[in-house]
Design a protein around this motif. Structure first.
Motif, short mmCIF file in Angstrom:
data_model
loop_
_atom_site.label_atom_id
_atom_site.label_comp_id
_atom_site.label_asym_id
_atom_site.label_seq_id
_atom_site.Cartn_x
_atom_site.Cartn_y
_atom_site.Cartn_z
N LEU A 182 0.81 -1.22 0.00
CA LEU A 182 0.00 0.00 0.00
C LEU A 182 0.84 1.28 0.00
N ALA A 183 2.13 1.13 0.16
CA ALA A 183 3.02 2.29 0.11
C ALA A 183 3.36 2.61 -1.34
N ASP A 184 2.32 2.67 -2.15
CA ASP A 184 2.46 2.90 -3.58
C ASP A 184 1.20 3.61 -4.07
N PHE A 185 1.37 4.75 -4.74
CA PHE A 185 0.21 5.53 -5.16
C PHE A 185 -0.71 4.74 -6.08
N THR A 186 -0.15 4.03 -7.05
CA THR A 186 -0.98 3.30 -8.01
C THR A 186 -1.84 2.25 -7.33
N ARG A 187 -1.24 1.48 -6.43
CA ARG A 187 -2.02 0.44 -5.75
C ARG A 187 -3.08 1.05 -4.83
N MET A 188 -2.74 2.16 -4.18
CA MET A 188 -3.75 2.81 -3.33
C MET A 188 -4.90 3.35 -4.18
N GLU A 189 -4.56 3.87 -5.36
CA GLU A 189 -5.61 4.39 -6.24
C GLU A 189 -6.46 3.26 -6.81
N ILE A 190 -5.85 2.13 -7.12
CA ILE A 190 -6.64 0.97 -7.58
C ILE A 190 -7.64 0.57 -6.50
N ILE A 191 -7.19 0.49 -5.27
CA ILE A 191 -8.11 0.11 -4.18
C ILE A 191 -9.20 1.16 -4.00
N ARG A 192 -8.84 2.44 -4.10
CA ARG A 192 -9.85 3.50 -3.97
C ARG A 192 -10.91 3.38 -5.06
N LEU A 193 -10.46 3.17 -6.30
CA LEU A 193 -11.41 3.03 -7.41
C LEU A 193 -12.29 1.79 -7.24
N LEU A 194 -11.68 0.69 -6.83
CA LEU A 194 -12.44 -0.55 -6.64
C LEU A 194 -13.42 -0.45 -5.47
N SER A 195 -13.12 0.41 -4.51
CA SER A 195 -14.04 0.54 -3.37
C SER A 195 -15.34 1.24 -3.80
N LYS A 196 -15.29 1.98 -4.91
CA LYS A 196 -16.49 2.63 -5.42
C LYS A 196 -17.39 1.65 -6.16
N ARG A 197 -16.74 0.73 -6.93
CA ARG A 197 -17.50 -0.30 -7.67
C ARG A 197 -16.51 -1.33 -8.19
N PRO A 198 -16.95 -2.59 -8.33
CA PRO A 198 -16.07 -3.60 -8.91
C PRO A 198 -15.71 -3.22 -10.35
N MET A 199 -14.46 -3.46 -10.72
CA MET A 199 -13.99 -3.10 -12.06
C MET A 199 -13.11 -4.20 -12.62
N PRO A 239 -20.07 0.22 4.01
CA PRO A 239 -21.03 1.29 3.73
C PRO A 239 -21.28 1.43 2.23
N GLU A 240 -22.37 2.08 1.89
CA GLU A 240 -22.65 2.37 0.48
C GLU A 240 -21.55 3.27 -0.10
N ASP A 241 -21.16 4.27 0.66
CA ASP A 241 -20.15 5.22 0.20
C ASP A 241 -18.91 5.13 1.09
N PRO A 242 -17.84 4.52 0.60
CA PRO A 242 -16.63 4.37 1.43
C PRO A 242 -16.00 5.71 1.82
N GLU A 243 -16.19 6.75 1.01
CA GLU A 243 -15.62 8.06 1.37
C GLU A 243 -16.29 8.62 2.61
N ALA A 244 -17.58 8.36 2.78
CA ALA A 244 -18.29 8.83 3.97
C ALA A 244 -17.69 8.18 5.22
N LEU A 245 -17.36 6.90 5.13
CA LEU A 245 -16.74 6.21 6.26
C LEU A 245 -15.35 6.79 6.54
N ARG A 246 -14.58 7.03 5.48
CA ARG A 246 -13.24 7.60 5.64
C ARG A 246 -13.30 8.96 6.36
N VAL A 247 -14.23 9.82 5.93
CA VAL A 247 -14.38 11.14 6.55
C VAL A 247 -14.81 11.00 8.00
N LYS A 248 -15.72 10.09 8.26
CA LYS A 248 -16.20 9.87 9.64
C LYS A 248 -15.06 9.44 10.56
N ILE A 249 -14.24 8.50 10.09
CA ILE A 249 -13.13 8.01 10.91
C ILE A 249 -12.08 9.09 11.10
#
Length: 194
Positions: free
Chosen positions: A22-39, A160-170
């Motif tokens: 996870l100490a890699d921008f590309t892999r973190m971005e892949i996970i962020r994109l996949l958390s929105k919807r399967p791709m 959660p439906e929206d993972p960003e909402a959880l991130r902001v809450k935490i």
């Protein structure tokens, strides 16, 4: 269709190999994109502007580490089987005590960037005093610890439906805890307008 594990809301990573990945921008971005919807690999390739080979390499590493999973197979019109990937959790928090030394700077820098954004808003509304570079770095380390502490109460929660909402809450809860700590409380006092 693949039998995919149920997606969790949050996972605290203690595995050093997974943390290194996870100490890699590309892999973190892949996970962020996949958390929105399967791709698929192709969809990720288009979204990231990378070759399918490069995306496939990162997906393979993330899959081997158990950070993502294949959630379904779909046959395209040309008969090509497409795999859809999704993370095993909506949000990953690294355990600060498990971060390997060679990637610790990555995670501290990431927190410094988050804190800069927060402090910019606080400064706009005169809710924070000036912070030194040294304090910001120490605060980033304290924030990593608080994120883990707050995250622990969400370990059994459903995704959660929206993972960003959880991130902001935490992040908000972790920051609220920091403002209550004696070491940081003076930093968050309302300042007079200049």
């Amino acid at each position: 269709m693949v039998s995919a594990k149920t997606k969790r809301a949050l996972l605290i990573l203690k595995d050093r190999k997974a943390i290194r990945l996870l100490a890699d921008f590309t892999r973190m971005e892949i996970i962020r994109l996949l958390s929105k919807r399967p791709m698929t690999e192709t969809q990720l390739s288009g979204e990231l502007g990378l070759t399918k080979t490069a995306v496939g390499y990162h997906l393979h590493l993330l899959l081997d580490a158990g950070l993502i999973q294949v959630v379904k197979f779909e046959v395209e019109t040309h008969g090509i089987m497409q795999k859809y990937y999704a993370p095993v959790a909506s949000l990953f928090i690294v355990d600060p005590d498990s971060i390997p030394e060679d990637v610790k700077r990555f995670f501290i820098h990431l927190q410094i960037e988050h804190l800069r954004g927060m402090f910019s808003v606080f400064r706009l509304y005169h809710h924070v005093s000036t912070i030194s570079s040294e304090d910001l770095e120490r605060l980033a380390t304290a924030m990593l610890r608080q994120l883990k502490n707050v995250g622990e109460k969400y370990l059994d929660a459903e995704a959660p439906e929206d993972p960003e909402a959880l991130r902001v809450k935490i992040y908000a809860e972790a920051l609220a805890r920091l403002t209550e700590e004696k070491e940081w409380s003076n930093l968050f006092k309302k300042t007079p307008k200049s």
